[in-house]
Design a protein around this motif. Structure first.
Motif, PDB file in Angstrom:
ATOM      1  N   ARG A  83       0.834  -1.215   0.000  1.00  0.00           N
ATOM      2  CA  ARG A  83       0.000   0.000   0.000  1.00  0.00           C
ATOM      3  C   ARG A  83       0.863   1.256   0.000  1.00  0.00           C
ATOM      4  O   ARG A  83       0.513   2.253  -0.625  1.00  0.00           O
ATOM      5  CB  ARG A  83      -0.942  -0.026   1.204  1.00  0.00           C
ATOM      6  CG  ARG A  83      -2.013  -1.084   1.017  1.00  0.00           C
ATOM      7  CD  ARG A  83      -3.178  -0.867   1.867  1.00  0.00           C
ATOM      8  NE  ARG A  83      -4.198  -1.865   1.573  1.00  0.00           N
ATOM      9  CZ  ARG A  83      -5.286  -2.016   2.240  1.00  0.00           C
ATOM     10  NH1 ARG A  83      -5.520  -1.232   3.273  1.00  0.00           N
ATOM     11  NH2 ARG A  83      -6.162  -2.922   1.914  1.00  0.00           N
ATOM     12  N   LYS A  84       1.980   1.193   0.702  1.00  0.00           N
ATOM     13  CA  LYS A  84       2.889   2.332   0.712  1.00  0.00           C
ATOM     14  C   LYS A  84       3.423   2.571  -0.694  1.00  0.00           C
ATOM     15  O   LYS A  84       3.447   3.717  -1.171  1.00  0.00           O
ATOM     16  CB  LYS A  84       4.038   2.058   1.694  1.00  0.00           C
ATOM     17  CG  LYS A  84       5.001   3.193   1.841  1.00  0.00           C
ATOM     18  CD  LYS A  84       6.079   2.825   2.848  1.00  0.00           C
ATOM     19  CE  LYS A  84       7.145   3.877   2.934  1.00  0.00           C
ATOM     20  NZ  LYS A  84       8.222   3.493   3.847  1.00  0.00           N
ATOM     21  N   ARG A  85       3.817   1.475  -1.363  1.00  0.00           N
ATOM     22  CA  ARG A  85       4.307   1.613  -2.742  1.00  0.00           C
ATOM     23  C   ARG A  85       3.208   2.117  -3.664  1.00  0.00           C
ATOM     24  O   ARG A  85       3.439   2.957  -4.523  1.00  0.00           O
ATOM     25  CB  ARG A  85       4.836   0.275  -3.264  1.00  0.00           C
ATOM     26  CG  ARG A  85       6.301   0.052  -2.891  1.00  0.00           C
ATOM     27  CD  ARG A  85       6.807  -1.214  -3.481  1.00  0.00           C
ATOM     28  NE  ARG A  85       6.178  -2.270  -2.664  1.00  0.00           N
ATOM     29  CZ  ARG A  85       6.081  -3.540  -2.979  1.00  0.00           C
ATOM     30  NH1 ARG A  85       6.571  -3.957  -4.100  1.00  0.00           N
ATOM     31  NH2 ARG A  85       5.505  -4.401  -2.201  1.00  0.00           N
ATOM     32  N   MET A  86       1.992   1.585  -3.454  1.00  0.00           N
ATOM     33  CA  MET A  86       0.874   2.040  -4.283  1.00  0.00           C
ATOM     34  C   MET A  86       0.626   3.531  -4.049  1.00  0.00           C
ATOM     35  O   MET A  86       0.397   4.289  -5.005  1.00  0.00           O
ATOM     36  CB  MET A  86      -0.391   1.232  -3.955  1.00  0.00           C
ATOM     37  CG  MET A  86      -0.358  -0.179  -4.505  1.00  0.00           C
ATOM     38  SD  MET A  86      -1.752  -1.215  -3.970  1.00  0.00           S
ATOM     39  CE  MET A  86      -3.149  -0.299  -4.495  1.00  0.00           C
ATOM     40  N   ALA A  87       0.693   3.938  -2.770  1.00  0.00           N
ATOM     41  CA  ALA A  87       0.480   5.361  -2.474  1.00  0.00           C
ATOM     42  C   ALA A  87       1.600   6.200  -3.098  1.00  0.00           C
ATOM     43  O   ALA A  87       1.345   7.267  -3.683  1.00  0.00           O
ATOM     44  CB  ALA A  87       0.420   5.568  -0.962  1.00  0.00           C
ATOM     45  N   GLU A  88       2.832   5.695  -2.987  1.00  0.00           N
ATOM     46  CA  GLU A  88       3.949   6.428  -3.577  1.00  0.00           C
ATOM     47  C   GLU A  88       3.799   6.494  -5.097  1.00  0.00           C
ATOM     48  O   GLU A  88       4.083   7.537  -5.715  1.00  0.00           O
ATOM     49  CB  GLU A  88       5.279   5.761  -3.194  1.00  0.00           C
ATOM     50  CG  GLU A  88       5.663   5.982  -1.743  1.00  0.00           C
ATOM     51  CD  GLU A  88       6.908   5.193  -1.343  1.00  0.00           C
ATOM     52  OE1 GLU A  88       7.400   4.361  -2.148  1.00  0.00           O
ATOM     53  OE2 GLU A  88       7.384   5.403  -0.211  1.00  0.00           O
ATOM     54  N   ASP A  89       3.357   5.354  -5.688  1.00  0.00           N
ATOM     55  CA  ASP A  89       3.148   5.344  -7.140  1.00  0.00           C
ATOM     56  C   ASP A  89       2.054   6.331  -7.523  1.00  0.00           C
ATOM     57  O   ASP A  89       2.172   7.052  -8.532  1.00  0.00           O
ATOM     58  CB  ASP A  89       2.785   3.933  -7.624  1.00  0.00           C
ATOM     59  CG  ASP A  89       3.958   2.972  -7.547  1.00  0.00           C
ATOM     60  OD1 ASP A  89       5.108   3.437  -7.398  1.00  0.00           O
ATOM     61  OD2 ASP A  89       3.721   1.738  -7.632  1.00  0.00           O
ATOM     62  N   LYS A  90       0.959   6.350  -6.724  1.00  0.00           N
ATOM     63  CA  LYS A  90      -0.117   7.305  -7.023  1.00  0.00           C
ATOM     64  C   LYS A  90       0.379   8.734  -6.879  1.00  0.00           C
ATOM     65  O   LYS A  90       0.050   9.610  -7.691  1.00  0.00           O
ATOM     66  CB  LYS A  90      -1.303   7.082  -6.081  1.00  0.00           C
ATOM     67  CG  LYS A  90      -2.149   5.895  -6.449  1.00  0.00           C
ATOM     68  CD  LYS A  90      -3.343   5.776  -5.524  1.00  0.00           C
ATOM     69  CE  LYS A  90      -4.203   4.585  -5.879  1.00  0.00           C
ATOM     70  NZ  LYS A  90      -5.369   4.472  -4.991  1.00  0.00           N
ATOM     71  N   ILE A  91       1.173   8.975  -5.824  1.00  0.00           N
ATOM     72  CA  ILE A  91       1.723  10.326  -5.624  1.00  0.00           C
ATOM     73  C   ILE A  91       2.637  10.692  -6.794  1.00  0.00           C
ATOM     74  O   ILE A  91       2.567  11.808  -7.334  1.00  0.00           O
ATOM     75  CB  ILE A  91       2.461  10.426  -4.270  1.00  0.00           C
ATOM     76  CG1 ILE A  91       1.462  10.340  -3.123  1.00  0.00           C
ATOM     77  CG2 ILE A  91       3.283  11.699  -4.187  1.00  0.00           C
ATOM     78  CD1 ILE A  91       2.113  10.194  -1.754  1.00  0.00           C
ATOM     79  N   ALA A  92       3.486   9.725  -7.191  1.00  0.00           N
ATOM     80  CA  ALA A  92       4.396   9.996  -8.315  1.00  0.00           C
ATOM     81  C   ALA A  92       3.600  10.251  -9.587  1.00  0.00           C
ATOM     82  O   ALA A  92       3.927  11.159 -10.374  1.00  0.00           O
ATOM     83  CB  ALA A  92       5.364   8.829  -8.503  1.00  0.00           C
ATOM     84  N   ALA A  93       2.544   9.453  -9.804  1.00  0.00           N
ATOM     85  CA  ALA A  93       1.708   9.653 -10.994  1.00  0.00           C
ATOM     86  C   ALA A  93       1.029  11.010 -10.924  1.00  0.00           C
ATOM     87  O   ALA A  93       0.935  11.724 -11.943  1.00  0.00           O
ATOM     88  CB  ALA A  93       0.673   8.537 -11.103  1.00  0.00           C
ATOM     89  N   ALA A  94       0.549  11.360  -9.721  1.00  0.00           N
ATOM     90  CA  ALA A  94      -0.094  12.665  -9.569  1.00  0.00           C
ATOM     91  C   ALA A  94       0.920  13.779  -9.815  1.00  0.00           C
ATOM     92  O   ALA A  94       0.599  14.803 -10.444  1.00  0.00           O
ATOM     93  CB  ALA A  94      -0.714  12.788  -8.182  1.00  0.00           C
TER      94      ALA A  94
END
Length: 188
Positions: free
Chosen positions: A133-144
């Motif tokens: 979930r942390k990676r997913m959140a980081e990926d979402k943040i990076a995508a954002a």
């Protein structure tokens, strides 16, 4: 003798025999017309008859008692056998209880190990899930961030394009465009 006490009588009056004993008179008691020595003789005869015929009764009573003794011995032997069987059953069930207690302890220990293993696995799974979930959140943040940067670039390009159009429209007229087009054509 007027003051001589009279024996108590019940029922028929008894015959009294007077014996002259010198100065005083003595009377002998009798019952149903029999003298005391006759009563003693009758009592002895009854005792002898009981002894003779009582032997047979004694043998019958002894035989009955021997039978009861044999029945009691048989019951005691049966009770001893039942007691031995009961003790064997008690020992067997005590062994079963001890075995069941050992099995229960082994099951409890096994369950404890399984619970510990499940707890460790759950901790590992939760850590892995948190990491995912942390990676997913980081990926979402990076995508954002990429989207935001792209959006900013697009806006910047749009603003620059509009600004350059405006500048070009203000500073270049048709003749300046012709001169620029001639210059580009000459460069080719």
């Amino acid at each position: 003798m007027a003051n001589t006490p009279q024996p108590l009588t019940t029922g028929e009056p008894e015959a009294v025999v007077e014996v002259d004993a010198g100065a005083a008179k003595h009377s002998e008691p009798s019952l149903w017309g029999l003298e005391p020595y006759q009563w003693v003789s009758i009592s002895m005869l009854v005792l002898i008859l009981i002894a003779l015929f009582g032997a047979k009764v004694h043998k019958t009573i002894a035989g009955g008692l021997d039978g009861k003794i044999a029945a009691i011995k048989e019951q005691l032997d049966e009770a001893k056998q039942l007691r031995a069987e009961a003790e064997a059953l008690r020992d067997e069930y005590a062994a079963k209880i001890a075995s069941a207690e050992k099995d229960a302890e082994a099951m409890l220990e096994n369950a404890q190990h399984e619970a510990d293993a499940l707890l460790v696995k759950a901790e590992e799974d939760s850590k892995a899930m948190v990491e995912r979930r942390k990676r997913m959140a980081e990926d979402k943040i990076a995508a954002a961030e990429r989207e935001a940067v792209e959006d900013v670039r697009n806006r910047a390009v749009t603003a620059a394009t509009q600004a350059s159009r405006k500048l070009i429209a203000e500073k270049h007229d048709a003749e300046a465009d012709r001169a620029l087009a001639d210059k580009v054509i000459a460069g080719i």
